[in-house]
Design an enzyme around this catalytic site. Structure first.
Site, PDB file in Angstrom:
ATOM      1  N   HIS A 157      -5.738  -3.473  18.875  1.00 26.92           N
ATOM      2  CA  HIS A 157      -5.578  -2.635  17.671  1.00 26.92           C
ATOM      3  C   HIS A 157      -6.824  -1.797  17.387  1.00 26.92           C
ATOM      4  O   HIS A 157      -6.751  -0.838  16.631  1.00 26.92           O
ATOM      5  CB  HIS A 157      -5.238  -3.525  16.467  1.00 26.92           C
ATOM      6  CG  HIS A 157      -3.863  -4.116  16.574  1.00 26.92           C
ATOM      7  ND1 HIS A 157      -2.784  -3.637  15.852  1.00 26.92           N
ATOM      8  CD2 HIS A 157      -3.376  -5.112  17.343  1.00 26.92           C
ATOM      9  CE1 HIS A 157      -1.707  -4.337  16.161  1.00 26.92           C
ATOM     10  NE2 HIS A 157      -2.044  -5.247  17.065  1.00 26.92           N
ATOM     11  N   ASP A 364     -12.058   4.029  14.229  1.00 28.82           N
ATOM     12  CA  ASP A 364     -10.897   3.224  13.833  1.00 28.82           C
ATOM     13  C   ASP A 364      -9.851   3.326  14.926  1.00 28.82           C
ATOM     14  O   ASP A 364      -9.618   4.420  15.456  1.00 28.82           O
ATOM     15  CB  ASP A 364     -10.321   3.771  12.512  1.00 28.82           C
ATOM     16  CG  ASP A 364      -9.837   2.664  11.592  1.00 28.82           C
ATOM     17  OD1 ASP A 364      -9.433   1.605  12.108  1.00 28.82           O
ATOM     18  OD2 ASP A 364      -9.854   2.869  10.375  1.00 28.82           O
TER      19      ASP A 364
HETATM   20  P1  ADQ Z   1      -7.407  -2.535   9.685  1.00 32.06           P
HETATM   21  O1  ADQ Z   1      -8.807  -2.325  10.118  1.00 32.06           O
HETATM   22  O2  ADQ Z   1      -7.172  -3.652   8.767  1.00 32.06           O
HETATM   23  O3  ADQ Z   1      -6.430  -2.680  10.941  1.00 32.06           O
HETATM   24  P2  ADQ Z   1      -5.769  -0.194   8.660  1.00 32.06           P
HETATM   25  O4  ADQ Z   1      -5.062   0.333   9.829  1.00 32.06           O
HETATM   26  O5  ADQ Z   1      -6.256   0.854   7.727  1.00 32.06           O
HETATM   27  O6  ADQ Z   1      -7.011  -1.116   9.002  1.00 32.06           O
HETATM   28  O7  ADQ Z   1      -4.771  -1.110   7.872  1.00 32.06           O
HETATM   29  C1  ADQ Z   1      -5.043  -1.618   6.607  1.00 32.06           C
HETATM   30  C2  ADQ Z   1      -3.729  -2.149   6.047  1.00 32.06           C
HETATM   31  O8  ADQ Z   1      -4.005  -3.040   5.005  1.00 32.06           O
HETATM   32  C3  ADQ Z   1      -2.839  -1.056   5.518  1.00 32.06           C
HETATM   33  O9  ADQ Z   1      -1.503  -1.371   5.775  1.00 32.06           O
HETATM   34  C4  ADQ Z   1      -3.136  -1.082   4.017  1.00 32.06           C
HETATM   35  O10 ADQ Z   1      -2.038  -0.711   3.233  1.00 32.06           O
HETATM   36  C5  ADQ Z   1      -3.454  -2.541   3.798  1.00 32.06           C
HETATM   37  N1  ADQ Z   1      -4.470  -2.650   2.734  1.00 32.06           N
HETATM   38  C6  ADQ Z   1      -5.744  -2.215   2.791  1.00 32.06           C
HETATM   39  N2  ADQ Z   1      -6.368  -2.464   1.606  1.00 32.06           N
HETATM   40  C7  ADQ Z   1      -5.455  -3.046   0.818  1.00 32.06           C
HETATM   41  C8  ADQ Z   1      -5.466  -3.545  -0.509  1.00 32.06           C
HETATM   42  N3  ADQ Z   1      -6.551  -3.477  -1.278  1.00 32.06           N
HETATM   43  N4  ADQ Z   1      -4.347  -4.096  -0.988  1.00 32.06           N
HETATM   44  C9  ADQ Z   1      -3.237  -4.176  -0.215  1.00 32.06           C
HETATM   45  N5  ADQ Z   1      -3.159  -3.715   1.036  1.00 32.06           N
HETATM   46  C10 ADQ Z   1      -4.251  -3.166   1.546  1.00 32.06           C
HETATM   47  C11 ADQ Z   1      -6.543  -2.783  12.367  1.00 32.06           C
HETATM   48  C12 ADQ Z   1      -7.321  -1.649  13.030  1.00 32.06           C
HETATM   49  C13 ADQ Z   1      -6.716  -0.303  12.665  1.00 32.06           C
HETATM   50  C14 ADQ Z   1      -5.238  -0.284  13.049  1.00 32.06           C
HETATM   51  C15 ADQ Z   1      -4.528  -1.509  12.516  1.00 32.06           C
HETATM   52  C16 ADQ Z   1      -3.108  -1.605  13.059  1.00 32.06           C
HETATM   53  O11 ADQ Z   1      -8.693  -1.697  12.663  1.00 32.06           O
HETATM   54  O12 ADQ Z   1      -7.389   0.760  13.320  1.00 32.06           O
HETATM   55  O13 ADQ Z   1      -4.639   0.874  12.495  1.00 32.06           O
HETATM   56  O14 ADQ Z   1      -5.190  -2.705  12.857  1.00 32.06           O
HETATM   57  O15 ADQ Z   1      -3.078  -1.468  14.438  1.00 32.06           O
END
Ligand code: ADQ
Length: 470
Positions: A157, A364
């Site tokens: 990921h 990311d």
């Molecule tokens: P993350 O680094 O966790 O994921 P991201 O892809 O932005 O980052 O996903 C965050 C998720 O958590 C989103 O679905 C968001 O809605 C949720 N989230 C964030 N803050 C929140 C909050 N305060 N309350 C509720 N929900 C919240 C890792 C990789 C990324 C990749 C994903 C999926 O680092 O690059 O996109 O996996 O492959």
């Protein structure tokens, strides 16, 4: 095919817990529908565990969720240690933050081996294993050592960096060699896949043909599967959430100001300090914007026991307070800063309320927040996405305002441009992004990877006996 999905964290380790990790949030709806078994950590550790340490197995749609207690003696070295203090910084090109204690690697391998033994309980003749993310780079090799000849796929990921950076991780050769036990290795972007193949060629001297590498394990196919979201569900959720009390309260509190929103785990890869600096710079260089705009930054604490995360949390709190202190007035604060999680529904409503989505990671893998922000917009009056070039999502979302998060002035200008963008341009940019999101949903991602895994194994493992040593 009877699919067993494995990840460190699983959705709903506790009932009604908000999902704040990208992986868990993304996987839940599709795993629920597919009938797969999803295995992951229960979030608890125990001493003296043997392979049957499943805390519970509960129904998940047509399949099941199996939660596993992990061995107490190795958990710290595995999770806070090797996975998040060596691999995570390296994968995000922060080799300066790599910090490993002596036994961390051993613990990482022990937990991978422990998980492999636990997975044997789910093995049936038509089972395929799909392993998620950097916590389990060597899990495939452990399964092979236990005699598993079933298809095993792996999806990363995060980004995969250049050879020089991954080369800074202790035992990197061992780990990458172990990864070659997978039949299929999936990445988010072309760059990640090319960096990985480059490492195999230059560091391990392996031959690659059409993305297929031959090693002592047989053949492994490397390919790109950009992860998506459930676009229609998210759009619907956002429209409905407008009347949610939390969302209505936010709207009422705005007094005509336009809102920008950032939603991130509190992680140094997300570029939060640069973002706050850019907002500060914008208000300094365009003081007329004061009282007309507000940034809502939600930053959920993550991995707080690791020093780099603790330091970041303090730095951000201080920075936000400094910016508010300098620009704020008795009845207006430029930044609303919250350290908590929200349900997906409320989050969708908050995104829709914001005229600007600010997603500016330094690195990311994909970044699902960028995609969620776009999907949540009101088609008649959509907001603008300001997106870092260094998020995997930038490959698809080319009509966002793309920025370099290291250029604070450029980011400040882009945020100001987003606030003043006319409706016709906003709609044109948004419609183009929605077309991309609809072409690459999470359902599509799941189906593409599962199909490729079936194909890869059918052609790959037949050559095990004539394999070439790594
Ligand atoms: P993350 O680094 O966790 O994921 P991201 O892809 O932005 O980052 O996903 C965050 C998720 O958590 C989103 O679905 C968001 O809605 C949720 N989230 C964030 N803050 C929140 C909050 N305060 N309350 C509720 N929900 C919240 C890792 C990789 C990324 C990749 C994903 C999926 O680092 O690059 O996109 O996996 O492959």
């Amino acid at each position: 095919m009877n699919l067993v999905v494995v990840s460190n964290r699983v959705a709903r380790a506790r009932a009604n817990e908000p999902l704040t990790g990208g992986l868990a949030a993304a996987l839940l709806p599709v795993v629920e529908k597919s009938g797969a078994i999803w295995v992951g950590s229960s979030g608890r550790v125990r001493d003296g565990l043997h392979k049957d340490s499943f805390a519970e197995v509960q129904a998940l749609g047509a399949g099941a969720l199996a939660l596993l207690d992990l061995p107490a003696a190795h958990y710290g070295g595995y999770y806070e240690g090797f996975a998040n203090s060596a691999l995570w910084p390296a994968l995000h090109s922060r080799s300066d933050l790599i910090h490993v204690s002596r036994d961390d690697y051993q613990s990482y391998r022990e937990v991978n081996a422990f998980m492999a033994r636990a997975l044997m309980r789910f093995r049936k003749p038509d089972t395929a294993f799909w392993i998620q993310d950097y916590h389990f780079l060597s899990l495939g090799a452990e399964l092979r050592d236990l005699g598993v000849r079933h298809p095993i796929g792996f999806f990363l990921h995060t980004p995969w960096p250049t050879r020089a950076i991954i080369g800074a991780v202790p035992h990197h050769r061992d780990l990458v060699e172990a990864m070659l036990a997978y039949d299929l290795i999936g990445f988010q972007t072309d760059d990640d896949c090319e960096n990985f193949l480059g490492y195999l060629q230059s560091e391990l001297g392996l031959k690659i043909e059409d993305g297929v590498v031959t090693s002592r394990h047989g053949k492994s196919r490397c390919a790109v599967f950009p992860i998506g979201i459930d676009v229609e569900k998210f759009a619907l959720q956002a429209a409905k959430a407008s009347s949610h009390p939390d969302v209505s309260r936010l709207r009422r509190s705005l007094h005509g100001e336009q809102l920008a929103i950032g939603v991130d785990r509190l992680d140094y890869s997300k570029g939060l300090v640069n973002r706050i600096n850019a907002f500060d710079r914008m208000l300094t260089s365009q003081p007329a914007l004061k009282r007309t705009v507000t940034l809502l930054q939600i930053a959920t604490p993550s991995r707080g026991t690791i020093e780099a995360y603790g330091n970041l949390q303090s730095e951000l709190a201080k920075l936000v307070s400094d910016v508010n202190g300098r620009h704020g007035e008795t009845d207006w604060m430029p930044i609303r800063y919250l350290n908590r999680g929200y349900s997906q529904t409320v989050l969708a409503g908050l995104y829709r309320t914001a005229r600007v989505g600010v997603v500016t990671p330094l690195h990311d893998g994909m970044n699902l927040v960028a995609k969620e922000y776009v999907a949540a917009q009101n088609p008649a009056d959509p907001g603008v996405l300001v997106l870092s070039k260094f998020a995997g999502a930038a490959n698809e979302l080319q009509t966002a305002l793309l920025v370099n998060p290291h250029e604070i002035d450029g980011m400040a200008r882009a945020i100001a441009t987003a606030f003043s963008m006319p409706l016709t341009e906003r709609r044109m940019r948004w419609e183009a992004m929605m077309r991309k999101l609809r072409a690459g949903t999470i359902q599509q991602w799941f189906a593409d990877f599962s199909d490729a895994l079936e194909d890869a194994q059918a052609s790959n493992r037949t050559v095990v006996s004539e394999s070439v040593a790594v």
